[in-house]
Design a protein around this motif. Structure first.
Motif, PDB file in Angstrom:
ATOM      1  N   ALA A 123       0.860  -1.145  -0.118  1.00 21.44           N
ATOM      2  CA  ALA A 123       0.095  -0.069  -0.125  1.00 21.44           C
ATOM      3  C   ALA A 123       0.889   1.315   0.002  1.00 21.44           C
ATOM      4  O   ALA A 123       2.034   1.120   0.222  1.00 21.44           O
ATOM      5  N   ALA A 124       0.287   2.333  -0.243  1.00 17.65           N
ATOM      6  CA  ALA A 124       0.949   3.659  -0.279  1.00 17.65           C
ATOM      7  C   ALA A 124       0.052   4.695   0.192  1.00 17.65           C
ATOM      8  O   ALA A 124      -1.256   4.817  -0.260  1.00 17.65           O
ATOM      9  N   LEU A 125       0.606   5.788   0.615  1.00 16.57           N
ATOM     10  CA  LEU A 125      -0.181   6.932   1.042  1.00 16.57           C
ATOM     11  C   LEU A 125       0.377   8.244   0.441  1.00 16.57           C
ATOM     12  O   LEU A 125       1.552   8.468   0.506  1.00 16.57           O
ATOM     13  N   TYR A 126      -0.348   9.157  -0.176  1.00 13.34           N
ATOM     14  CA  TYR A 126      -0.260  10.489  -0.921  1.00 13.34           C
ATOM     15  C   TYR A 126      -0.057  11.489   0.227  1.00 13.34           C
ATOM     16  O   TYR A 126      -0.945  11.370   1.135  1.00 13.34           O
ATOM     17  N   VAL A 127       1.080  12.089   0.478  1.00 16.42           N
ATOM     18  CA  VAL A 127       1.265  13.074   1.566  1.00 16.42           C
ATOM     19  C   VAL A 127       1.657  14.407   0.990  1.00 16.42           C
ATOM     20  O   VAL A 127       2.202  14.496  -0.084  1.00 16.42           O
ATOM     21  N   PRO A 128       1.413  15.547   1.577  1.00 18.44           N
ATOM     22  CA  PRO A 128       1.522  16.699   1.101  1.00 18.44           C
ATOM     23  C   PRO A 128       3.152  17.264   0.891  1.00 18.44           C
ATOM     24  O   PRO A 128       3.774  17.897  -0.124  1.00 18.44           O
ATOM     25  N   SER A 129       4.212  16.675   1.449  1.00 20.55           N
ATOM     26  CA  SER A 129       5.774  16.929   1.373  1.00 20.55           C
ATOM     27  C   SER A 129       6.375  15.507   1.861  1.00 20.55           C
ATOM     28  O   SER A 129       6.155  14.697   2.527  1.00 20.55           O
ATOM     29  N   TRP A 143       7.319   3.751  13.074  1.00 18.78           N
ATOM     30  CA  TRP A 143       8.158   2.732  13.672  1.00 18.78           C
ATOM     31  C   TRP A 143       8.799   2.733  14.908  1.00 18.78           C
ATOM     32  O   TRP A 143       9.580   1.955  15.450  1.00 18.78           O
ATOM     33  N   THR A 144       8.477   3.956  15.701  1.00 20.97           N
ATOM     34  CA  THR A 144       8.978   4.153  16.813  1.00 20.97           C
ATOM     35  C   THR A 144       8.120   4.456  18.036  1.00 20.97           C
ATOM     36  O   THR A 144       6.906   4.455  17.693  1.00 20.97           O
ATOM     37  N   ARG A 145       8.389   4.386  19.322  1.00 20.26           N
ATOM     38  CA  ARG A 145       7.717   4.763  20.530  1.00 20.26           C
ATOM     39  C   ARG A 145       8.665   5.653  21.051  1.00 20.26           C
ATOM     40  O   ARG A 145       9.835   5.696  20.983  1.00 20.26           O
ATOM     41  N   GLU A 146       8.052   6.630  21.990  1.00 21.37           N
ATOM     42  CA  GLU A 146       9.101   7.335  23.200  1.00 21.37           C
ATOM     43  C   GLU A 146      10.015   6.277  23.646  1.00 21.37           C
ATOM     44  O   GLU A 146       9.878   5.142  23.892  1.00 21.37           O
ATOM     45  N   ASP A 174       3.594  -1.713   4.067  1.00 18.94           N
ATOM     46  CA  ASP A 174       2.689  -2.824   4.016  1.00 18.94           C
ATOM     47  C   ASP A 174       1.415  -2.158   4.526  1.00 18.94           C
ATOM     48  O   ASP A 174       1.324  -1.102   4.740  1.00 18.94           O
ATOM     49  N   ARG A 175       0.333  -2.837   4.143  1.00 22.64           N
ATOM     50  CA  ARG A 175      -0.965  -2.295   4.556  1.00 22.64           C
ATOM     51  C   ARG A 175      -1.196  -1.758   5.714  1.00 22.64           C
ATOM     52  O   ARG A 175      -1.657  -0.696   5.796  1.00 22.64           O
ATOM     53  N   GLU A 176      -1.026  -2.901   6.884  1.00 25.40           N
ATOM     54  CA  GLU A 176      -1.161  -2.269   8.155  1.00 25.40           C
ATOM     55  C   GLU A 176      -0.586  -0.808   8.469  1.00 25.40           C
ATOM     56  O   GLU A 176      -1.234  -0.009   9.120  1.00 25.40           O
ATOM     57  N   THR A 177       0.576  -0.756   7.972  1.00 33.78           N
ATOM     58  CA  THR A 177       1.487   0.317   8.689  1.00 33.78           C
ATOM     59  C   THR A 177       0.839   1.658   7.584  1.00 33.78           C
ATOM     60  O   THR A 177       0.721   2.600   8.380  1.00 33.78           O
ATOM     61  N   GLY A 223      -2.018   1.940   6.988  1.00 29.61           N
ATOM     62  CA  GLY A 223      -3.420   2.345   7.637  1.00 29.61           C
ATOM     63  C   GLY A 223      -3.075   3.334   8.882  1.00 29.61           C
ATOM     64  O   GLY A 223      -3.730   4.331   9.239  1.00 29.61           O
ATOM     65  N   LEU A 224      -1.935   2.854   9.598  1.00 25.05           N
ATOM     66  CA  LEU A 224      -1.784   3.912  10.740  1.00 25.05           C
ATOM     67  C   LEU A 224      -1.113   4.983  10.228  1.00 25.05           C
ATOM     68  O   LEU A 224      -1.368   6.337  10.822  1.00 25.05           O
ATOM     69  N   ALA A 225      -0.403   4.923   9.145  1.00 34.73           N
ATOM     70  CA  ALA A 225       0.299   6.295   8.624  1.00 34.73           C
ATOM     71  C   ALA A 225      -1.161   7.213   8.297  1.00 34.73           C
ATOM     72  O   ALA A 225      -1.082   8.591   8.275  1.00 34.73           O
ATOM     73  N   ARG A 226      -2.299   6.748   7.625  1.00 34.32           N
ATOM     74  CA  ARG A 226      -3.324   7.509   7.172  1.00 34.32           C
ATOM     75  C   ARG A 226      -3.841   8.406   8.391  1.00 34.32           C
ATOM     76  O   ARG A 226      -4.350   9.506   8.368  1.00 34.32           O
ATOM     77  N   ARG A 227      -3.789   7.527   9.678  1.00 36.81           N
ATOM     78  CA  ARG A 227      -4.228   8.244  10.925  1.00 36.81           C
ATOM     79  C   ARG A 227      -3.241   9.312  11.344  1.00 36.81           C
ATOM     80  O   ARG A 227      -3.560  10.463  11.768  1.00 36.81           O
TER      81      ARG A 227
END
Ligand code: TLP
Length: 344
Positions: A54-60, A72-75, A215-218, A220-224
């Motif tokens: 999957a892929a996500l279009y982003v402004p920059s 991919w990270t946590r605090e 991957d698709r799941e990531t 999905g998270l990226a969209r949020r």
């Protein structure tokens, strides 16, 4: 002086006539509600080109990289970065500002970090230390003058990452330039990364936008995450349409930019004050060390500008970038300006 020969960046390219027509004619919907057909076509095409689910279009590009780091990270974690990388130096501290993780910069040879060095710097969580959760690579490498990071180096770093359960993100703002110069298909680079960001708005000449593929799941998270960062856009098809042309039609001409960069580099190398080995110019970026007895970098750039030639001051020198909107006449003009200003 009417015509300006603008070598500041490949981000200055203007949309082609076909791109402008595509904007006017684009089918649109509300992308936050998930129904913009044009962006859906672009995202599917980008995922296919990169060989990702999957892929996500982003402004920059900065937002694509920021979302990847956050995904991919946590605090309390750490990210290995190359010391001159864009993600570490040029994105307004997004890594610490948004993801609250620490970057761990490593030296490299023209953007290629030593895999053993990477291994030595991967850390486990302890009461004192952060866990390393991500390695970021950049290809081509902007601040190493558009250097192509060899696929063998990326493979070796990937192996280290897999060994230690660490993710790999590629900032592939100019991955199509890397592919054109090396002959390695973009999907082979992407296969070695958990995520890849690439820019439609640099050498590929779209007016706006980048894509993050994973991957698709990531995704999905990226969209949020994109929404949380204010990057959820509505009738986005009007900008995705030229992005689709960039993706499908503009990569083939990048070789022209590389040839022009080489020609410019060869013609100015050896002029007084110019420190440049043309052999280091692999793609469309020329980094010139400048140390002249009479002229500072700022004075030299002002002299160029008087002659209608624009370039950028970068740390320790001057950057020229070739792209769709500078042709052979612009290169000739750049060369003539160098010779005239620097004649003894
Ligand atoms: N680079 C720009 C400037 O920020 C320097 C340029 O003119 O080269 N990764 C890499 C390797 C980049 O070179 C850039 C932009 C980005 C990410 C960020 O892309 P944007 O500008 O779209 O946020």
């Amino acid at each position: 002086m009417n015509r300006i020969s603008d070598f500041r960046s490949d981000t200055v390219t203007r949309p082609t006539e076909k791109m402008r027509r595509s904007m006017a004619e684009a089918a649109v919907g509300d992308d936050v509600l998930g129904d913009d057909p044009t962006v859906q076509v672009l995202e599917a095409a980008a995922a296919a080109v990169m060989g990702k689910e999957a892929a996500l279009y982003v402004p920059s590009g900065t937002m694509g990289n920021s979302i990847a780091v956050k995904a991919w990270t946590r605090e309390l974690e750490e990210v290995i970065v190359e010391e001159k990388s864009h993600i570490y130096n040029m994105e307004s501290t997004q890594m610490t500002f948004i993801s609250r993780v620490t970057p761990r910069p490593l030296r490299s040879t023209r953007g290629a970090m030593d895999p053993d060095d990477v291994r030595r710097n991967i850390r486990k969580a302890s009461v004192h230390t952060p866990r390393t959760s991500l390695i970021c690579l950049e290809n081509t490498h902007n601040s190493w003058g558009g250097a192509v990071v060899p696929i063998s180096n990326i493979k070796a770093i990937r192996e280290v990452a897999v060994e230690h359960g660490v993710k790999v993100h590629i900032d592939g703002a100019r991955i199509f330039n890397a592919s054109r110069a090396s002959g390695v298909p973009v999907r082979e680079y992407a296969a070695l990364a958990d995520s890849i960001q690439f820019c439609l708005s640099k050498g590929l000449s779209a007016p706006i936008g980048s894509v993050l593929a994973a991957d698709r799941e990531t995704i999905g998270l990226a969209r949020r995450l994109r929404k949380a960062l204010g990057g959820g856009m509505r009738q986005v098809g009007v900008i995705a349409a030229p992005g689709l042309i960039a993706l499908t039609e503009m990569a083939d001409r990048l070789g022209e930019d590389h040839a022009r960069a080489k020609r410019l580099a060869e013609a100015i190398a050896g002029l007084p004050g110019v420190f440049l080995d043309p052999a280091t110019v692999e793609t469309n970026i020329i980094l010139i060390g400048f140390d002249h007895p009479r002229l500072t970098v700022a004075q030299f750039l002002a002299e160029l500008e008087r002659r209608g030639v624009l370039a950028l001051a970068v740390f320790g020198g001057i950057r020229f970038v070739t792209h769709k909107d500078v042709d052979d006449a612009d290169v000739d003009r750049g060369i003539a300006a160098f010779r005239e200003i620097l004649k003894d």
